[in-house]
Design an enzyme around this catalytic site. Sequence first.
Site, PDB file in Angstrom:
ATOM      1  CG  HIS A 195     -11.280  -0.159  -0.497  1.00  0.00           C
ATOM      2  ND1 HIS A 195     -10.343   0.144  -0.948  1.00  0.00           N
ATOM      3  CD2 HIS A 195     -11.791   0.624   0.911  1.00  0.00           C
ATOM      4  CE1 HIS A 195      -9.852   0.625  -0.075  1.00  0.00           C
ATOM      5  NE2 HIS A 195     -10.159   0.403   1.223  1.00  0.00           N
ATOM      6  CD  GLU A 227      -3.996   2.549  -7.753  1.00  0.00           C
ATOM      7  OE1 GLU A 227      -3.316   3.193  -7.362  1.00  0.00           O
ATOM      8  OE2 GLU A 227      -3.869   1.421  -7.393  1.00  0.00           O
ATOM      9  CG  ASP A 236      -1.100   4.738 -11.455  1.00  0.00           C
ATOM     10  OD1 ASP A 236      -1.474   2.884 -11.256  1.00  0.00           O
ATOM     11  OD2 ASP A 236      -1.752   5.237 -10.531  1.00  0.00           O
ATOM     12  CB  ILE A 237      -6.991   5.312 -11.674  1.00  0.00           C
ATOM     13  CG1 ILE A 237      -7.087   4.506 -13.008  1.00  0.00           C
ATOM     14  CG2 ILE A 237      -7.925   6.228 -10.896  1.00  0.00           C
ATOM     15  CD1 ILE A 237      -8.933   3.439 -12.216  1.00  0.00           C
ATOM     16  CG  ASN A 261     -10.245   3.003  -2.966  1.00  0.00           C
ATOM     17  OD1 ASN A 261     -11.771   3.144  -3.696  1.00  0.00           O
ATOM     18  ND2 ASN A 261      -9.125   2.346  -3.654  1.00  0.00           N
ATOM     19  CG  ASP A 282     -14.192  -2.792  -5.349  1.00  0.00           C
ATOM     20  OD1 ASP A 282     -12.928  -2.683  -6.310  1.00  0.00           O
ATOM     21  OD2 ASP A 282     -15.009  -3.546  -5.033  1.00  0.00           O
ATOM     22  NE  ARG A 312      -8.812   7.333 -30.194  1.00  0.00           N
ATOM     23  CZ  ARG A 312      -7.779   7.191 -31.772  1.00  0.00           C
ATOM     24  NH1 ARG A 312      -6.958   8.648 -32.363  1.00  0.00           N
ATOM     25  NH2 ARG A 312      -7.798   6.410 -32.012  1.00  0.00           N
TER      26      ARG A 312
END
Length: 330
Positions: free
Chosen positions: A207, A237, A194-195, A202, A211, A257
Amino acid sequence: MKGTLTEYIRLFPEPIAIVNSNGEILAINDGASLFWQQDAQELIGQSLAVLLQQSQDQVQAWLKLCQGNAQMLAAHFPIPQPETNHWVIEGIGINLDGEPAILTRIVPSFCHNQQLLAAQLQQLQAELARQVALVTELQQRQQTLEQERQQLQILAQRDPLTALGNRRFFDKALSRLWQEAQVQGHPLTLALIDIDDFKAYNDCYGHLAGDRVLQQVAHTLKAHVRSNDAIARYGGEEFTLVLACLSAETALQILNRMRNHVRELKILQSKAACHPYITVSGGLCFVPARNRATLTEIFAIADVALYQAKQAGRDRCVLLTWSPNAPSNP
């Protein structure tokens, strides 16, 4: 080709038949059936020598002469009839499915000439060539449609923004890899990535910028995936990854990594985020070989691991191993 040739000799009003090198009738049109006053099916397989009331040797010699002449009329026989002998049978050699055959026709004796048969045979060959071209075109169209169908199938399983597989793709890939792991008895690792603080990014940059971040992160993650693994954008995300035939330590090294390389992109984050640059967190569920796990349990454990990574400060990976008493969602 035999079926096609049979269809098109029916277009001609003259009595026409196709015989093999032994003089046995292979195909016949309605004109020939009327001429011999027998049903077409009854004539199939009959000997031309019997119908012509000639010796087998005479007919056989004539057939050989026809086989050696593929352009012009080879020879003819008079045909005995109850009241007249004004009919003759003409023959010309053809190739039928790689086998020699003879195309014959019955005409009044005054019509017996080479030019007429050559013209009609040329007409038949032209019509056959046209039909072959139509069949070839149809096959090409079918091939094109099949290629388009396959392309649509691929597109239906691809995320248009990141070019990774989508959730549909991942569900099928996970099911396949899971079955292989069960049958072959090797370990499997499911990872949820997950980011971090993506909403804050955002809100700060918009947005469209979000993207672009999704595309960059997807490209970075995919660079570490082997051909026999599966990676997808699972929604928003969040990304999912399945690593097959690896130890827990190796799977964790690969995820770390990936995480480090995302940070090294140095994409500036919002000031409201925990870290100055875009980072990711990962939750891994390692499933040992020969287990009794279910996919639902594996996802739940990976989700718990991701939650722990977020709670511990983000930009990190947590690995949990499946067991009958593994933790469930918080």
